[in-house]
Design a protein around this motif. Sequence first.
Motif, mmCIF file in Angstrom:
data_model
loop_
_atom_site.group_PDB
_atom_site.id
_atom_site.type_symbol
_atom_site.label_atom_id
_atom_site.label_comp_id
_atom_site.label_asym_id
_atom_site.label_seq_id
_atom_site.Cartn_x
_atom_site.Cartn_y
_atom_site.Cartn_z
ATOM 1 N N ARG A 66 0.803 -1.213 0.000
ATOM 2 C CA ARG A 66 0.000 0.000 0.000
ATOM 3 C C ARG A 66 0.845 1.276 0.000
ATOM 4 O O ARG A 66 0.442 2.278 -0.588
ATOM 5 C CB ARG A 66 -0.931 0.029 1.212
ATOM 6 C CG ARG A 66 -1.911 -1.127 1.262
ATOM 7 C CD ARG A 66 -2.941 -0.942 2.368
ATOM 8 N NE ARG A 66 -2.319 -0.900 3.688
ATOM 9 C CZ ARG A 66 -2.376 0.145 4.511
ATOM 10 N NH1 ARG A 66 -3.028 1.242 4.152
ATOM 11 N NH2 ARG A 66 -1.791 0.089 5.705
ATOM 12 N N PHE A 67 1.991 1.238 0.667
ATOM 13 C CA PHE A 67 2.865 2.404 0.775
ATOM 14 C C PHE A 67 4.120 2.187 -0.054
ATOM 15 O O PHE A 67 4.613 1.055 -0.182
ATOM 16 C CB PHE A 67 3.287 2.642 2.226
ATOM 17 C CG PHE A 67 2.195 3.106 3.146
ATOM 18 C CD1 PHE A 67 0.860 3.099 2.768
ATOM 19 C CD2 PHE A 67 2.521 3.560 4.410
ATOM 20 C CE1 PHE A 67 -0.138 3.526 3.630
ATOM 21 C CE2 PHE A 67 1.538 3.993 5.285
ATOM 22 C CZ PHE A 67 0.209 3.981 4.896
ATOM 23 N N THR A 68 4.662 3.276 -0.580
ATOM 24 C CA THR A 68 5.891 3.231 -1.346
ATOM 25 C C THR A 68 6.791 4.390 -0.941
ATOM 26 O O THR A 68 6.370 5.545 -0.982
ATOM 27 C CB THR A 68 5.626 3.306 -2.854
ATOM 28 O OG1 THR A 68 4.743 2.253 -3.253
ATOM 29 C CG2 THR A 68 6.936 3.166 -3.628
ATOM 30 N N ILE A 69 8.022 4.076 -0.554
ATOM 31 C CA ILE A 69 8.993 5.104 -0.234
ATOM 32 C C ILE A 69 9.871 5.350 -1.454
ATOM 33 O O ILE A 69 10.215 4.416 -2.186
ATOM 34 C CB ILE A 69 9.849 4.719 0.992
ATOM 35 C CG1 ILE A 69 10.728 5.891 1.436
ATOM 36 C CG2 ILE A 69 10.677 3.474 0.732
ATOM 37 C CD1 ILE A 69 11.432 5.656 2.763
ATOM 38 N N SER A 70 10.216 6.595 -1.684
ATOM 39 C CA SER A 70 11.094 6.950 -2.787
ATOM 40 C C SER A 70 11.907 8.172 -2.391
ATOM 41 O O SER A 70 11.585 8.850 -1.420
ATOM 42 C CB SER A 70 10.305 7.214 -4.073
ATOM 43 O OG SER A 70 9.420 8.310 -3.911
ATOM 44 N N ARG A 71 12.949 8.432 -3.145
ATOM 45 C CA ARG A 71 13.776 9.603 -2.849
ATOM 46 C C ARG A 71 14.253 10.239 -4.134
ATOM 47 O O ARG A 71 14.485 9.564 -5.145
ATOM 48 C CB ARG A 71 14.954 9.225 -1.941
ATOM 49 C CG ARG A 71 15.941 8.245 -2.558
ATOM 50 C CD ARG A 71 16.849 7.620 -1.493
ATOM 51 N NE ARG A 71 17.728 8.590 -0.858
ATOM 52 C CZ ARG A 71 18.426 8.353 0.249
ATOM 53 N NH1 ARG A 71 18.322 7.173 0.858
ATOM 54 N NH2 ARG A 71 19.215 9.282 0.759
#
Length: 117
Positions: A66-71
């Motif tokens: 459900r969640f996605t981390i990105s930078r």
Amino acid sequence: QVQLVESGGGLVQAGGSLRLSCAASGGTFSIYVMAWYRQAPGKERELVADMTPGGGTNYADSVKGRFTISRDNAKNTVYLQMDSLKPEDTAVYYCNARSIILRRAYWGQGTRVTVSS
């Protein structure tokens, strides 16, 4: 010293989406492990997701899928895309930057996310 400023929190209905942003300054962003934590009322702060400089990611079981981390290193910013939000996601979300070499960690002020049923 490193300064972290979160934004993007707010009120959303269950099933909706939000994207949190954390802008970093005062450090070498590209070499930090960046992470999102959250703290719900009456509960301890917990790790939601993190990302290493090499791109490796880790997610809490409760948010996987459900969640996605990105930078974006060019913008010194880390994001948390939150989809299919549930009422149990309601919490204050904190940005965290960790230097392995310097053995130091930094925290943002938090941004509040409220998910209504």
